[in-house]
Design a protein around this motif. Structure first.
Motif, PDB file in Angstrom:
ATOM      1  N   ALA A  83     -12.386  13.547  -8.305  1.00  0.00           N
ATOM      2  CA  ALA A  83     -12.194  14.559  -9.345  1.00  0.00           C
ATOM      3  C   ALA A  83     -10.751  14.649  -9.818  1.00  0.00           C
ATOM      4  CB  ALA A  83     -12.644  15.931  -8.816  1.00  0.00           C
ATOM      5  N   LEU A  84      -9.788  14.429  -8.924  1.00  0.00           N
ATOM      6  CA  LEU A  84      -8.390  14.676  -9.260  1.00  0.00           C
ATOM      7  C   LEU A  84      -7.628  13.432  -9.695  1.00  0.00           C
ATOM      8  CD1 LEU A  84      -7.521  17.174  -6.374  1.00  0.00           C
ATOM      9  CD2 LEU A  84      -8.071  17.692  -8.761  1.00  0.00           C
ATOM     10  N   ASP A  85      -8.185  12.251  -9.455  1.00  0.00           N
ATOM     11  CA  ASP A  85      -7.551  11.000  -9.885  1.00  0.00           C
ATOM     12  C   ASP A  85      -8.612  10.035 -10.387  1.00  0.00           C
ATOM     13  OD1 ASP A  85      -5.667   8.932 -10.293  1.00  0.00           O
ATOM     14  OD2 ASP A  85      -5.970   8.176  -8.251  1.00  0.00           O
ATOM     15  N   PRO A  86      -9.337  10.415 -11.441  1.00  0.00           N
ATOM     16  CA  PRO A  86     -10.449   9.577 -11.897  1.00  0.00           C
ATOM     17  C   PRO A  86     -10.015   8.204 -12.393  1.00  0.00           C
ATOM     18  CG  PRO A  86      -9.992  11.327 -13.485  1.00  0.00           C
ATOM     19  CD  PRO A  86      -9.197  11.639 -12.251  1.00  0.00           C
ATOM     20  N   GLU A  87      -8.751   8.060 -12.799  1.00  0.00           N
ATOM     21  CA  GLU A  87      -8.276   6.761 -13.279  1.00  0.00           C
ATOM     22  C   GLU A  87      -7.844   5.835 -12.133  1.00  0.00           C
ATOM     23  OE1 GLU A  87      -5.148   7.656 -16.015  1.00  0.00           O
ATOM     24  OE2 GLU A  87      -6.535   8.162 -17.632  1.00  0.00           O
ATOM     25  N   GLY A  88      -7.817   6.354 -10.926  1.00  0.00           N
ATOM     26  CA  GLY A  88      -7.478   5.533  -9.775  1.00  0.00           C
ATOM     27  C   GLY A  88      -6.032   5.084  -9.736  1.00  0.00           C
ATOM     28  N   ARG A  89      -5.113   5.953 -10.135  1.00  0.00           N
ATOM     29  CA  ARG A  89      -3.692   5.589 -10.103  1.00  0.00           C
ATOM     30  C   ARG A  89      -3.098   5.652  -8.700  1.00  0.00           C
ATOM     31  NH1 ARG A  89      -1.007   8.677 -15.336  1.00  0.00           N
ATOM     32  NH2 ARG A  89      -2.700   8.274 -16.808  1.00  0.00           N
ATOM     33  N   ILE A  90      -3.789   6.339  -7.793  1.00  0.00           N
ATOM     34  CA  ILE A  90      -3.259   6.528  -6.445  1.00  0.00           C
ATOM     35  C   ILE A  90      -3.842   5.495  -5.494  1.00  0.00           C
ATOM     36  CG2 ILE A  90      -2.981   8.128  -4.520  1.00  0.00           C
ATOM     37  CD1 ILE A  90      -3.447  10.424  -6.543  1.00  0.00           C
ATOM     38  N   GLU A  91      -2.960   4.822  -4.757  1.00  0.00           N
ATOM     39  CA  GLU A  91      -3.368   3.896  -3.699  1.00  0.00           C
ATOM     40  C   GLU A  91      -3.213   4.640  -2.369  1.00  0.00           C
ATOM     41  OE1 GLU A  91      -0.938   0.393  -3.883  1.00  0.00           O
ATOM     42  OE2 GLU A  91      -0.958   0.407  -6.087  1.00  0.00           O
ATOM     43  N   TRP A  92      -4.314   4.770  -1.643  1.00  0.00           N
ATOM     44  CA  TRP A  92      -4.296   5.493  -0.379  1.00  0.00           C
ATOM     45  C   TRP A  92      -4.123   4.505   0.767  1.00  0.00           C
ATOM     46  CZ3 TRP A  92      -3.832  10.423  -1.404  1.00  0.00           C
ATOM     47  CH2 TRP A  92      -4.401  10.931  -2.565  1.00  0.00           C
ATOM     48  N   ARG A  93      -3.161   4.768   1.624  1.00  0.00           N
ATOM     49  CA  ARG A  93      -2.897   3.856   2.732  1.00  0.00           C
ATOM     50  C   ARG A  93      -2.771   4.627   4.043  1.00  0.00           C
ATOM     51  NH1 ARG A  93       1.191  -0.886   0.574  1.00  0.00           N
ATOM     52  NH2 ARG A  93       0.393  -1.010  -1.560  1.00  0.00           N
ATOM     53  N   VAL A  94      -3.417   4.130   5.064  1.00  0.00           N
ATOM     54  CA  VAL A  94      -3.272   4.685   6.409  1.00  0.00           C
ATOM     55  C   VAL A  94      -2.184   3.886   7.113  1.00  0.00           C
ATOM     56  CG1 VAL A  94      -4.365   5.097   8.621  1.00  0.00           C
ATOM     57  CG2 VAL A  94      -5.675   5.421   6.509  1.00  0.00           C
ATOM     58  N   GLY A  95      -1.158   4.575   7.587  1.00  0.00           N
ATOM     59  CA  GLY A  95      -0.083   3.892   8.294  1.00  0.00           C
ATOM     60  C   GLY A  95       1.146   4.758   8.366  1.00  0.00           C
ATOM     61  N   ASP A  96       2.155   4.231   9.022  1.00  0.00           N
ATOM     62  CA  ASP A  96       3.424   4.938   9.160  1.00  0.00           C
ATOM     63  C   ASP A  96       4.106   4.994   7.807  1.00  0.00           C
ATOM     64  OD1 ASP A  96       5.889   5.990   9.958  1.00  0.00           O
ATOM     65  OD2 ASP A  96       5.926   4.823  11.799  1.00  0.00           O
ATOM     66  N   ALA A  97       4.642   6.148   7.450  1.00  0.00           N
ATOM     67  CA  ALA A  97       5.346   6.304   6.175  1.00  0.00           C
ATOM     68  C   ALA A  97       6.734   5.686   6.197  1.00  0.00           C
ATOM     69  CB  ALA A  97       5.437   7.788   5.814  1.00  0.00           C
ATOM     70  N   VAL A  98       7.203   5.297   7.365  1.00  0.00           N
ATOM     71  CA  VAL A  98       8.521   4.669   7.497  1.00  0.00           C
ATOM     72  C   VAL A  98       8.351   3.355   8.263  1.00  0.00           C
ATOM     73  CG1 VAL A  98      10.891   4.959   8.300  1.00  0.00           C
ATOM     74  CG2 VAL A  98       9.561   6.975   7.626  1.00  0.00           C
ATOM     75  N   PRO A  99       8.707   2.225   7.638  1.00  0.00           N
ATOM     76  CA  PRO A  99       9.292   2.101   6.310  1.00  0.00           C
ATOM     77  C   PRO A  99       8.263   2.329   5.204  1.00  0.00           C
ATOM     78  CG  PRO A  99       8.888  -0.070   7.219  1.00  0.00           C
ATOM     79  CD  PRO A  99       8.586   0.919   8.310  1.00  0.00           C
ATOM     80  N   ALA A 100       8.756   2.734   4.038  1.00  0.00           N
ATOM     81  CA  ALA A 100       7.876   2.961   2.899  1.00  0.00           C
ATOM     82  C   ALA A 100       7.147   1.667   2.532  1.00  0.00           C
ATOM     83  CB  ALA A 100       8.683   3.458   1.705  1.00  0.00           C
ATOM     84  N   PRO A 101       5.885   1.771   2.109  1.00  0.00           N
ATOM     85  CA  PRO A 101       5.072   0.570   1.869  1.00  0.00           C
ATOM     86  C   PRO A 101       5.275  -0.057   0.490  1.00  0.00           C
ATOM     87  CG  PRO A 101       3.735   2.519   1.571  1.00  0.00           C
ATOM     88  CD  PRO A 101       5.095   2.999   2.017  1.00  0.00           C
ATOM     89  N   VAL A 102       6.457   0.073  -0.086  1.00  0.00           N
ATOM     90  CA  VAL A 102       6.788  -0.577  -1.360  1.00  0.00           C
ATOM     91  C   VAL A 102       8.207  -1.135  -1.247  1.00  0.00           C
ATOM     92  CG1 VAL A 102       5.303   0.987  -2.686  1.00  0.00           C
ATOM     93  CG2 VAL A 102       7.735   1.518  -2.426  1.00  0.00           C
ATOM     94  N   ASP A 103       8.538  -2.051  -2.145  1.00  0.00           N
ATOM     95  CA  ASP A 103       9.895  -2.597  -2.160  1.00  0.00           C
ATOM     96  C   ASP A 103      10.842  -1.764  -3.010  1.00  0.00           C
ATOM     97  OD1 ASP A 103       9.257  -4.779  -0.498  1.00  0.00           O
ATOM     98  OD2 ASP A 103       8.473  -5.901  -2.207  1.00  0.00           O
TER      99      ASP A 103
END
Length: 201
Positions: A83-103
């Motif tokens: 309902a809140l992200d119908p366009e699918g802009r959010i990638e959900w990831r299970v894991g440690d937030a540190v280090p961040a999962p992007v470059d």
């Protein structure tokens, strides 16, 4: 699974029953609105996704990478996303937030989680943010923070719960964000500090 992940798995089903975290997350994201839609946003310690949803709906973020160590919290977030992200802009990831999962990121948000992640998170945000990129996080106030014994045991030992805006801002300044600014807000009878900063070139 880490102790933090297991601890939050245990409360995932009831976490959204208290609107406090949702209000704090949305108000945090609103503090960085106004500079145009960010390209990539990292929501560190997303919980059930409130800051991620706010980044899409308030900021118009084109991509949000939302990460949390608790599979249970991410499962709740994914259910809400229909309902809140119908366009699918959010990638959900299970894991440690540190280090961040992007470059590289344009914005990092962290609502109601930094006091579990510790100072290493702030240092890591400086690594992934592009020059001019922004960070916004919250910390609870010692004035009203009353965690359960189970949650208190999960707190990062290197971030004392701040008693003032100045102490909250110092966490960012000492982590490499000298222009950090903050404000105190109240939500649901609890005090919270909102801190925002920009990565200098």
């Amino acid at each position: 699974m880490s102790g933090v992940g297991a601890g939050f798995d245990g409360v995932a089903g009831e976490y959204d029953g208290d609107s406090f975290h949702r209000v704090v997350a949305w108000r945090l994201v609103e503090t960085v609105a106004g500079d145009g839609p960010p390209g990539t946003v990292v929501d560190a310690g997303t919980g059930t996704g409130d800051a991620a949803f706010a980044a899409v709906r308030v900021l118009g973020a084109r991509r949000v990478v939302a990460v949390d160590v608790s599979p249970g919290m991410i499962a709740v977030a994914r259910e809400k996303a229909a309902a809140l992200d119908p366009e699918g802009r959010i990638e959900w990831r299970v894991g440690d937030a540190v280090p961040a999962p992007v470059d590289v990121a344009d914005l990092v948000v962290c609502a109601s989680a930094l006091h579990f992640l510790g100072r290493r998170a702030v240092l890591d945000w400086g690594r992934v943010l592009r020059p001019g990129g922004r960070v916004a996080f919250t910390l609870p106030s010692a004035e009203t923070f009353r965690p359960s014994a189970e949650m208190a045991a999960l707190l990062a030992p290197d971030i004392p719960i701040p008693a003032s805006v100045e102490e909250a801002v110092a966490v960012a300044a000492e982590g490499g964000f000298p222009d950090a600014a903050g404000a105190r807000i109240e939500a649901g009878g609890r005090a919270v500090f909102l801190v925002r900063a920009t990565k200098t070139a």
